[in-house]
Motif scaffolding. Structure first.
Motif, short mmCIF file in Angstrom:
data_model
loop_
_atom_site.label_atom_id
_atom_site.label_comp_id
_atom_site.label_asym_id
_atom_site.label_seq_id
_atom_site.Cartn_x
_atom_site.Cartn_y
_atom_site.Cartn_z
N LYS A 50 43.76 37.07 45.52
CA LYS A 50 42.63 37.78 45.76
C LYS A 50 42.19 37.95 44.37
O LYS A 50 42.90 37.96 43.36
CB LYS A 50 42.86 39.07 46.45
CG LYS A 50 43.42 38.95 47.87
CD LYS A 50 43.11 40.28 48.59
CE LYS A 50 43.53 39.91 50.12
NZ LYS A 50 42.43 40.22 51.00
N PRO A 51 40.81 38.09 44.31
CA PRO A 51 40.15 38.29 42.83
C PRO A 51 41.02 39.66 42.17
O PRO A 51 41.12 40.69 42.68
CB PRO A 51 38.76 38.54 43.05
CG PRO A 51 38.52 37.77 44.23
CD PRO A 51 39.77 37.86 45.27
N ASP A 52 41.42 39.35 40.98
CA ASP A 52 41.96 40.54 40.17
C ASP A 52 41.47 40.69 38.66
O ASP A 52 41.94 41.59 37.96
CB ASP A 52 43.59 40.18 39.95
CG ASP A 52 43.97 38.88 39.01
OD1 ASP A 52 42.78 38.14 38.71
OD2 ASP A 52 45.13 38.45 38.71
N THR A 53 40.27 40.14 38.42
CA THR A 53 39.67 40.34 37.33
C THR A 53 38.40 40.10 37.30
O THR A 53 37.75 39.40 38.61
CB THR A 53 40.40 39.43 36.10
OG1 THR A 53 39.91 39.89 34.87
CG2 THR A 53 40.15 37.92 36.42
N TYR A 54 37.32 39.95 36.37
CA TYR A 54 36.00 39.55 36.21
C TYR A 54 35.78 38.63 35.10
O TYR A 54 36.55 38.79 34.29
CB TYR A 54 35.16 40.74 36.22
CG TYR A 54 35.31 41.76 37.53
CD1 TYR A 54 34.27 41.51 38.78
CD2 TYR A 54 36.11 42.60 37.68
CE1 TYR A 54 34.31 42.14 39.64
CE2 TYR A 54 36.03 43.44 38.93
CZ TYR A 54 35.26 43.14 39.89
OH TYR A 54 35.04 43.81 41.00
N ILE A 55 34.68 37.84 35.32
CA ILE A 55 34.34 37.08 34.13
C ILE A 55 32.70 37.46 34.16
O ILE A 55 32.21 37.96 35.13
CB ILE A 55 34.37 35.69 34.18
CG1 ILE A 55 33.80 35.05 35.37
CG2 ILE A 55 35.97 35.18 34.17
CD1 ILE A 55 33.67 33.44 35.48
N PRO A 106 33.70 38.14 40.32
CA PRO A 106 35.24 38.34 40.47
C PRO A 106 35.98 36.96 40.51
O PRO A 106 35.26 35.84 40.69
CB PRO A 106 35.01 38.85 41.98
CG PRO A 106 33.80 38.68 42.35
CD PRO A 106 32.80 38.50 41.38
N ALA A 107 37.15 37.26 39.94
CA ALA A 107 37.90 35.85 39.66
C ALA A 107 39.55 36.18 39.73
O ALA A 107 39.77 37.31 39.66
CB ALA A 107 37.64 35.55 38.09
N VAL A 108 39.98 35.09 39.94
CA VAL A 108 41.45 35.20 40.07
C VAL A 108 42.08 34.70 38.59
O VAL A 108 41.71 33.58 38.28
CB VAL A 108 42.30 34.23 41.13
CG1 VAL A 108 43.79 34.26 40.98
CG2 VAL A 108 41.82 34.80 42.44
N THR A 109 43.18 35.53 38.12
CA THR A 109 43.51 35.04 36.68
C THR A 109 44.06 33.83 36.86
O THR A 109 45.06 33.46 37.49
CB THR A 109 44.37 36.02 36.19
OG1 THR A 109 43.78 37.19 36.18
CG2 THR A 109 44.89 35.61 34.68
N GLY A 110 43.71 32.69 35.85
CA GLY A 110 44.03 31.56 35.89
C GLY A 110 43.73 30.54 36.54
O GLY A 110 43.86 29.28 36.54
N GLU A 111 42.74 30.90 37.63
CA GLU A 111 41.99 29.66 38.41
C GLU A 111 40.91 29.15 37.61
O GLU A 111 40.66 29.54 36.51
CB GLU A 111 41.36 30.38 39.60
CG GLU A 111 39.99 31.04 39.51
CD GLU A 111 39.63 31.42 40.80
OE1 GLU A 111 39.68 31.03 41.67
OE2 GLU A 111 38.94 32.74 40.61
N PRO A 112 40.42 27.84 37.66
CA PRO A 112 39.51 27.33 37.02
C PRO A 112 37.96 28.23 36.76
O PRO A 112 37.96 28.74 37.89
CB PRO A 112 39.18 25.82 37.54
CG PRO A 112 40.51 25.66 38.46
CD PRO A 112 40.94 26.95 38.81
N ILE A 113 37.28 28.13 35.87
CA ILE A 113 36.17 28.96 35.75
C ILE A 113 35.32 28.63 36.85
O ILE A 113 34.58 29.32 37.41
CB ILE A 113 35.52 28.77 34.25
CG1 ILE A 113 36.42 29.51 33.25
CG2 ILE A 113 34.05 29.36 34.38
CD1 ILE A 113 35.90 29.20 31.84
N ALA A 114 35.24 26.95 37.13
CA ALA A 114 34.23 26.61 38.04
C ALA A 114 34.76 26.89 39.22
O ALA A 114 33.75 27.23 40.27
CB ALA A 114 34.30 25.00 38.02
#
Length: 102
Positions: free
Chosen positions: A14-19, A27-35
């Motif tokens: 699950k998303p654990d951070t933000y960009i 929302p984003a998952v640490t380590g997943e590609p930005i795309a």
């Protein structure tokens, strides 16, 4: 669009951070590609071409083409399909070779 739990592989993310994308928190998952984070948030226009000013998005997804290039932490021409998300990243749409001229 993001697989948060895979019933067969047992993967649970699950998303654990933000960009910050163009000033908006995504929302984003640490380590997943930005795309991947941007696509999961419904963002499809990553850059605009130099000559025809047409929108581009992910094409190959393995870092071989130029369609997913964006400005990441102030650096233009970063391939977002192979660049992992880190906490506090800023990502901007790329116009031509850098930022949109105002």
């Amino acid at each position: 669009m993001r697989v948060e739990h895979h019933p067969i592989l047992g993967i649970s993310r699950k998303p654990d951070t933000y960009i910050l994308f163009n000033g908006e928190r995504i929302p984003a998952v640490t380590g997943e590609p930005i795309a991947a984070a941007l696509l999961a948030a419904g963002v499809h226009n990553f850059r605009f071409t130099v000559k025809s000013h047409t929108a581009r998005s992910v094409f190959c997804g393995i870092g071989r083409c130029n369609d997913c290039k964006m400005i990441v932490n102030g650096v233009p021409n970063i391939r977002t399909c192979v660049t992992p998300v880190q906490e506090g990243m800023t990502v901007e749409t790329q116009y031509g070779l850098s930022r949109k001229e105002e």
